[in-house]
Design an enzyme around this catalytic site. Structure first.
Site, PDB file in Angstrom:
ATOM      1  N   LYS A 198     -13.171 -16.832  63.662  1.00 33.72           N
ATOM      2  CA  LYS A 198     -13.214 -15.813  62.471  1.00 33.72           C
ATOM      3  C   LYS A 198     -12.043 -15.236  62.260  1.00 33.72           C
ATOM      4  O   LYS A 198     -11.909 -15.004  60.787  1.00 33.72           O
ATOM      5  CB  LYS A 198     -14.534 -15.099  62.748  1.00 33.72           C
ATOM      6  CG  LYS A 198     -14.310 -14.209  63.921  1.00 33.72           C
ATOM      7  CD  LYS A 198     -15.383 -13.310  64.183  1.00 33.72           C
ATOM      8  CE  LYS A 198     -15.333 -12.101  65.339  1.00 33.72           C
ATOM      9  NZ  LYS A 198     -14.187 -11.147  65.077  1.00 33.72           N
ATOM     10  N   THR A 199     -11.258 -14.893  63.003  1.00 30.87           N
ATOM     11  CA  THR A 199     -10.097 -13.929  62.734  1.00 30.87           C
ATOM     12  C   THR A 199      -9.028 -15.141  61.713  1.00 30.87           C
ATOM     13  O   THR A 199      -8.592 -14.660  60.810  1.00 30.87           O
ATOM     14  CB  THR A 199      -9.406 -13.378  63.935  1.00 30.87           C
ATOM     15  OG1 THR A 199     -10.357 -12.669  64.647  1.00 30.87           O
ATOM     16  CG2 THR A 199      -8.210 -12.743  63.287  1.00 30.87           C
ATOM     17  N   ASP A 237     -15.424  -7.504  59.023  1.00 36.67           N
ATOM     18  CA  ASP A 237     -15.460  -8.232  60.241  1.00 36.67           C
ATOM     19  C   ASP A 237     -16.534  -7.453  61.303  1.00 36.67           C
ATOM     20  O   ASP A 237     -16.815  -6.344  61.130  1.00 36.67           O
ATOM     21  CB  ASP A 237     -14.004  -8.250  61.231  1.00 36.67           C
ATOM     22  CG  ASP A 237     -14.024  -9.133  62.443  1.00 36.67           C
ATOM     23  OD1 ASP A 237     -15.184 -10.103  62.145  1.00 36.67           O
ATOM     24  OD2 ASP A 237     -13.118  -8.998  62.733  1.00 36.67           O
ATOM     25  N   GLN A 258     -24.128 -11.693  69.101  1.00 38.40           N
ATOM     26  CA  GLN A 258     -23.230 -10.885  69.719  1.00 38.40           C
ATOM     27  C   GLN A 258     -23.592  -9.240  69.180  1.00 38.40           C
ATOM     28  O   GLN A 258     -22.461  -8.595  69.475  1.00 38.40           O
ATOM     29  CB  GLN A 258     -21.826 -11.213  69.421  1.00 38.40           C
ATOM     30  CG  GLN A 258     -21.574 -12.579  69.943  1.00 38.40           C
ATOM     31  CD  GLN A 258     -20.076 -13.073  69.858  1.00 38.40           C
ATOM     32  OE1 GLN A 258     -19.041 -12.422  70.736  1.00 38.40           O
ATOM     33  NE2 GLN A 258     -19.731 -13.907  69.115  1.00 38.40           N
TER      34      GLN A 258
END
Length: 749
Positions: free
Chosen positions: A32-33, A220, A251
């Site tokens: 994702k980063t 994010d 998460q």
């Protein structure tokens, strides 16, 4: 465009869709980063969007720093003007510019949890509230929840249910607490978000400016946002609607901090035209680890469907190891670590020990020390909370904000300068009554009858503050923050004070101060416009896990919550017993979401592992000083049949040794059968006992009861379970608790 063609198909889709609302469901280890940084690069490099129109928000300084560095590596200085920051640092930047519009000076102080407790203790004293019945921590917990929900003191007071003694008292404290913070020109962490929302809601011109400025917004870890952060993002993105949120509902593990999983689950309701992209290819872990994670999390109902997969290969089996006690568990783990290092397969830095609560680290630490295994413990006393560091930071805070009475309380007589606690209290009262700063009170001390005995000492203290502020004004010409810190330490004779206070720890504490000075130099080198206020703001927002050092060759010990966002070649998940993990309160809770959150935490733990995963549990564990039998966590029973090996500790056969002390019966090792729950033959089955007739009336709903720690409470529910009463009690001091009556020593009043 070469850099974008290296992304997988779903990552490319997430990068190229820049207009309108986008929800990226990014599974653990799915890059994702990488997607976010390439998205920033694509906007700037290909679409020619000015970098200053981009806002990218994340939760930790570590994540923000990594994102910024990766973006710079992709397109260089072209992204320098983009705001890549945490929620709090972005909001501080806004507030420092516009704070006067909501009644604050731009130089306000940020209070940490210890500062907050100091304020609340003082208010409780004023209100005659016993800290045995109402703890500052519990009161601040409720206040924090209220702020997360954007409930100010008046609204909170209106919503308190009649007869709820605890919250009625909290409402009184909350009102005075906010009043005190304003008088002292201070905000707590929750205020930083809620006051920014209030700024936008009450100052249309300010909101318009930032809506126009940030045309492209990315968030994010969206699953961790609370209500205040949700409204902040909604307000900022309302004009252009180019909002991209990235997160993983599986998460979401910070409900206790106010995180609202509904923010990500309901994104498509908030934005019906949203594009949803699922990132399911995992680049971190092996197939067996991902299969285990997928199967465990599948037991949750409140989630968006996704299945992690990888091209990394099957990998080694997951080991589930049962031991007799927490000490045996620690010994087994230490042996495994030593064995892997001695074989040359691993270094200490490759391994992490994860546990549900900090208390579990004791046995692990002791065994690592005995085995001469280097380790680093995360989640202990944070660097910036150590006495010597906090003392000097309070001096710096008072230099920056003359109304920081909490800082003044701490250091006005440290080192001792003959100003007693009574005088210190009177200084605060006098300053608050007249809205004076501390140095202003010091200057007029000779004219105030109450201060005549201490006037010279106070005036000397005021002179020091004046000298230091002059030095701050001349920073750049006569050195920077590092020189200021050195000057403060020298002027107050702090080194001699530390030697006298504790000679044995003197060297360590001086090294800590050197580290603080080094941190000041680092801040100035990395800041375009360094300032004392900016330095203090940055330090106030440092999270404990931001100090994680990947380069240190040591085993990492941390809670599962702290491990989120990290990864390790080898992970040991410890203490997987019902009552420990999942925790006891989630088992007895009436809210199924409590257990689902525990399962998400288990999923996070499993997905920290890249190559090897060990899961351990004990048949008995010492809890609150008492040895208690325990059973395997339900999460272990949710693991898949394939790729998981169950082991029993050799220590269980201690009674079957030969004359030389060797174990006659070898350790059994077997694999769980397909589609059959694992049943350990060495764990005795327990039988639920019927309630004995003579005990049936021991506790009834409505009974007043006393607990040695929680105080007075009222019985709300009673059950007879395994030879003890399971009693749900509403305590005036701490709210509802589920207890076993005999074990807890519960008494009827």
């Amino acid at each position: 465009m070469d850099k974008y063609t290296k992304l997988n198909e779903m990552q490319q889709r997430a990068v190229y869709q820049t207009d309108g609302p986008v929800l990226i469901l990014a599974g653990a280890g799915s890059g994702k980063t990488r997607v976010l940084t390439h998205r920033i690069a694509y906007l700037v490099e290909e679409l020619k969007v000015p970098a200053y129109q981009i806002l990218a928000i994340t939760f930790t300084n570590k994540a923000a720093k990594e994102m910024k560095e990766r973006a710079l590596a992709l397109v260089g200085d072209a992204v320098k003007e983009a705001w890549i920051a945490t929620f709090h640092s972005a909001c501080i930047r806004i507030l420092k510019r516009h704070a006067e519009k909501i009644g604050y000076r731009n130089g306000f102080t940020i209070y940490d949890p210890e500062d907050q407790k100091a304020v609340v203790r003082r208010i409780m004293k004023e209100l005659n509230l016993s800290d045995k019945m109402f703890t500052p921590k519990s009161i601040l917990g409720v206040i924090s929840q209220a702020k997360d929900e954007l409930k100010g003191p008046q609204r909170f007071k209106q919503e308190v249910a009649r007869g709820d003694l605890f919250k009625e008292k909290v409402a009184l404290v909350y009102e005075k607490y906010q009043q005190t913070l304003r008088e002292q020109q201070a905000m707590d962490f929750d205020d930083i978000i809620s006051e920014t929302v209030r700024l936008f809601q009450t100052q249309a011109d300010v909101l318009e400016y930032y809506q126009q400025k940030f045309r492209y917004i990315m968030v994010d870890e969206y699953q961790d946002t609370n209500t205040a952060q949700y409204y902040l993002i909604r307000l900022l993105s309302a004009k252009y609607r180019n909002l991209c949120v990235v997160g993983d509902d599986d998460q979401s593990i910070y409900r206790f901090r106010g995180a609202n999983i509904r923010n990500i689950l309901d994104f498509e309701k908030d934005f019906e035209d949203a594009l949803v992209v699922r990132l399911e290819q995992n680049y971190r872990s092996t197939e067996k680890i991902l299969t285990a994670a997928n199967q465990v999390i599948a037991h949750n109902e409140g989630r968006k469907q996704k299945t992690l997969w990888t091209e990394n290969g099957a990998g080694e089996d997951i080991i589930v190891h049962e031991t007799g006690s927490e000490n045996e568990e620690a010994q087994y783990i230490a042996q495994q670590i030593q064995q892997m290092v001695q074989q040359g397969n691993r270094q200490y830095r490759d391994m992490a020990l994860l546990y549900r609560t900090n208390a579990q680290s004791r046995a692990l630490e002791e065994r690592l020390v005995m085995g001469s295994i280097p380790y680093r413990l995360y989640g202990g006393t944070p660097f910036y909370q150590r006495k010597e560091i906090k003392d000097i930071l309070c001096y710096l805070r008072l230099i920056a904000n003359d109304h920081d009475y909490v800082a003044a309380d701490r250091i006005i007589n440290v080192p001792g300068r003959g100003i007693g606690s009574v005088t210190s209290e009177r200084i605060r009262e006098f300053a608050q009554e007249g809205d004076w700063g501390i140095s202003e009170v010091a200057e007029m001390a000779i004219e105030v009858p109450d201060f005549k005995r201490s006037a010279k000492k106070l005036m000397a203290f005021g002179d020091l503050l004046h000298q230091w502020r002059t030095q701050v004004a001349q920073m750049g010409e006569e050195g920077g923050l590092d020189n200021l810190i050195r000057q403060v330490i020298e002027d107050i004779g702090y080194s001699a004070y530390l030697m006298k206070d504790d000679a044995a720890r003197y060297e360590d504490r001086i090294q800590n101060l050197d580290e603080l000075i080094g941190r000041a130099v680092q801040y100035e080198e990395g800041s375009e416009e360094p300032s004392l206020a900016g330095f203090l703001d940055e330090l106030a927002l440092v999270a404990a896990i931001d100090t994680y050092e990947e380069g240190a060759d040591a085993v990492s010990l941390m809670t599962l919550h702290s491990a989120k966002g990290l990864e390790f070649p080898v992970v040991f998940m410890t203490g997987l017993e019902d009552g420990v993990f999942p925790g006891y309160m989630s088992i007895v809770s009436q809210d199924p979401e409590d257990m689902e959150e525990e399962r998400r935490l288990c999923y996070v733990g499993i997905t920290r592992a890249q190559e090897r995963l060990f899961i351990t549990y004990a048949r008995s564990r010492r809890v609150h000083g008492q040895e208690q039998a325990s059973k395997m966590s339900r999460f272990i029973q949710e693991l898949p049949a394939e790729g998981v090996v169950m082991e029993e500790s050799a220590g269980y056969y201690a009674m079957n040794q030969d004359e030389q002390g060797r174990i006659e019966k070898p350790t059994r090792r077997f694999v769980k059968q397909h589609n059959q729950p694992f049943v350990n033959p060495y764990v005795k089955k327990t039988t639920t006992l019927e309630t004995p007739a003579e005990e049936k009336q021991a506790f009834q709903i409505g009974d007043a009861v006393q607990h040695k720690k929680f105080g007075l409470g009222t019985v709300m529910e009673v059950k007879w379970v395994n030879a003890d009463y399971q009693v749900r009690v509403n305590f005036a001091k701490v709210g509802e608790k589920m207890l076993f009556a005999k074990l807890a020593g519960l008494k009827k009043v």
